[in-house]
Scaffold this motif. Structure first.
Motif, PDB file in Angstrom:
ATOM      1  N   VAL A   4       0.857  -1.190   0.000  1.00 40.24           N
ATOM      2  CA  VAL A   4       0.000   0.000   0.000  1.00 40.24           C
ATOM      3  C   VAL A   4       0.890   1.236   0.000  1.00 40.24           C
ATOM      4  N   ARG A  19      -2.069   2.643  10.661  1.00 33.86           N
ATOM      5  CA  ARG A  19      -3.176   1.719  10.898  1.00 33.86           C
ATOM      6  C   ARG A  19      -3.054   0.471  10.025  1.00 33.86           C
ATOM      7  N   LEU A  20      -2.484   0.628   8.844  1.00 32.34           N
ATOM      8  CA  LEU A  20      -2.339  -0.492   7.923  1.00 32.34           C
ATOM      9  C   LEU A  20      -1.377  -1.558   8.432  1.00 32.34           C
ATOM     10  N   THR A  21      -0.529  -1.202   9.390  1.00 28.80           N
ATOM     11  CA  THR A  21       0.464  -2.162   9.891  1.00 28.80           C
ATOM     12  C   THR A  21      -0.150  -3.185  10.840  1.00 28.80           C
ATOM     13  N   VAL A  26       1.044  -6.852   5.039  1.00 31.71           N
ATOM     14  CA  VAL A  26       0.900  -5.569   4.342  1.00 31.71           C
ATOM     15  C   VAL A  26       2.189  -4.762   4.501  1.00 31.71           C
ATOM     16  N   VAL A  28       3.882  -1.064   3.781  1.00 29.32           N
ATOM     17  CA  VAL A  28       3.377   0.301   3.607  1.00 29.32           C
ATOM     18  C   VAL A  28       4.526   1.241   3.260  1.00 29.32           C
ATOM     19  N   ALA A 307      -7.803   3.493   5.691  1.00 24.47           N
ATOM     20  CA  ALA A 307      -7.040   2.285   6.017  1.00 24.47           C
ATOM     21  C   ALA A 307      -7.966   1.123   6.334  1.00 24.47           C
ATOM     22  N   ASP A 308      -9.037   1.413   7.072  1.00 23.20           N
ATOM     23  CA  ASP A 308      -9.985   0.347   7.419  1.00 23.20           C
ATOM     24  C   ASP A 308     -10.658  -0.240   6.185  1.00 23.20           C
ATOM     25  N   VAL A 310      -9.259  -0.529   3.184  1.00 20.53           N
ATOM     26  CA  VAL A 310      -8.273  -1.437   2.592  1.00 20.53           C
ATOM     27  C   VAL A 310      -8.203  -2.737   3.379  1.00 20.53           C
ATOM     28  N   LEU A 311      -8.137  -2.640   4.704  1.00 24.72           N
ATOM     29  CA  LEU A 311      -8.031  -3.828   5.550  1.00 24.72           C
ATOM     30  C   LEU A 311      -9.268  -4.713   5.418  1.00 24.72           C
TER      31      LEU A 311
END
Length: 409
Positions: A4, A19-21, A26, A28, A307-308, A310-311
């Motif tokens: 991402v 947040r993506l971590t 993933v 980033v 981010a949420d 994507v998750l």
């Protein structure tokens, strides 16, 4: 491994990257033009010379996020890659600014567009040539340098009566400058009249002159004066322009649809209407062509929501629609006082406000707490929550769609 890319390292971009971590699968990359985080809501203090508005990325960015320093020249949605102007440099996962040149495009599986906003180009004669904007770190620094060269008694005119104009006028008046705030209409139009009077009173106590109401619209700026629509001419050694904000044209240049201002058009999950792999957050997002107020209060939850989304997709779940509301806004008036306007969840001002030094302490706490949110999300990704919800947004969206349908018949 899913890659991402987050374009823009402001409030929205940093919290999204952190947040993506939550997922180990993933990777980033955060691409930002500067190697240091800019605490943008402190830019009025840069103008006043009381703060540098800089925070080391290592304090707010997860060590699992790779920082790439550079400006994105173009997004290629078909190839799923971005091209950097001049190559860029890698800061590594720790968020430092070291590293060598990075050649070639940067590929992605998902992209979060969080490029923020800047100054809108003024359409008033002479303003672009003679007035000083202050919406970016570079502009604020340049304005501070100009003020440092001007005599302390030289008249300073601040044009624009929103939060930025008020906060800059307050900083400079407290410094002892001869400041006039030219409103072009109401002072602090987003505030309730009671809160507006609080702001006006504090500015008066600091020695600033406020010109509002009819006749207070600027019609021309010269190197030594500001002219108003009622014929008045104000001497002005330094003119500060805080009217309006614009967004970068990166999305439009990349062939993605935008609104009239240039914000990326998305649905209610913050996904681009053109590409399910591109999302937007912060000032440059226009969900359902019904964008929210440009502010850090909007940017942070929008970044988390992008981010949420994507998750959720990575977990084969349906992304949730937006449900973001407001609590108000706090406008600093000098270094020790502020006006805190309480608002409904739809951002409508309520009669209640808090002014003076108690509100000033709340403002100071908020300035510190915002970066604390980012740092906490870096250490504990997924911990950030936004308690304020606006249940009326769905109703406003239906009304907007009904209106559009009626116009098409």
């Amino acid at each position: 491994m899913t890659h991402v890319v987050v374009v823009g390292g402001g409030y929205a971009g940093v919290i999204a990257a952190n947040r993506l971590t939550q997922r180990d699968d993933v990777a980033v990359t955060l691409i930002n033009p500067r190697p240091t985080f800019v605490h943008r809501i402190r830019l009025h203090q840069v103008v006043g010379g009381t703060h540098d508005a800089l925070v080391d990325f290592r304090k707010v960015l997860s060590d699992r996020v790779r920082l790439l320093v550079g400006a994105v020249d173009r997004i290629d949605p078909a190839a799923r890659e971005v091209t950097l102007a001049g190559g860029g440099s890698s800061g590594g996962p720790s968020g430092g600014s070291g590293g060598g040149a990075v050649g070639g495009p940067v590929g992605y599986d998902y992209l979060i567009y969080a490029v923020g906003s800047g100054s809108a180009r003024p359409d008033v004669p002479g303003a672009a040539e003679h007035a000083h904007p202050a919406a970016t770190l570079e502009e604020a620094r340049a304005l501070r340098a100009t003020l440092a060269e001007a005599p302390g008694h030289a008249p300073v005119t601040v044009v624009g009566a929103g939060a930025t104009g008020i906060e800059i006028a307050g900083e400079l008046a407290e410094e002892g400058r001869d400041v006039t705030l030219v409103c072009g209409g109401l002072l602090a139009p987003a505030l309730h009249p009671r809160a507006r009077r609080s702001v006006a009173g504090r500015l008066a106590r600091l020695g600033a002159t406020v010109l509002d109401g009819p006749g207070s619209t600027v019609t021309e700026v010269t190197g030594s004066a500001v002219r108003l629509d009622d014929g008045r001419e104000l001497p002005s050694a330094v003119t500060v322009w805080t009217v309006g904000f614009g967004v970068p044209d990166l999305a439009a240049r990349s062939g993605l649809r935008t609104d009239a201002v240039g914000r990326l058009l998305t649905d209610e999950t913050l996904t681009s209407v053109d590409d399910p792999r591109v999302l937007a957050a912060g000032d440059a997002a226009a969900p359902s062509d019904l964008p929210l107020r440009m502010s850090c209060q909007t940017a942070t939850p929008l970044g988390a929501h992008a981010a949420d989304t994507v998750l959720a997709r990575l977990a084969d779940k349906r992304p949730a629609p937006l449900d973001i509301g407001y609590f108000g806004q706090c406008v600093a008036v000098g270094s020790r006082a502020a006006t805190l306007q309480i608002a409904a969840r739809d951002d409508t001002a309520k009669p209640f406000h808090l002014g003076g030094r108690p509100a000033g302490k709340i403002k100071a706490t908020a300035l510190e707490y915002l970066t604390h949110h980012l740092a906490t999300e870096a250490r504990k990704p997924g911990s950030f929550t936004w308690r304020f919800k606006d249940g009326s947004r769905a109703r406003r969206l239906r009304a907007k769609r009904d209106e559009a349908a009626a116009l098409n018949h």
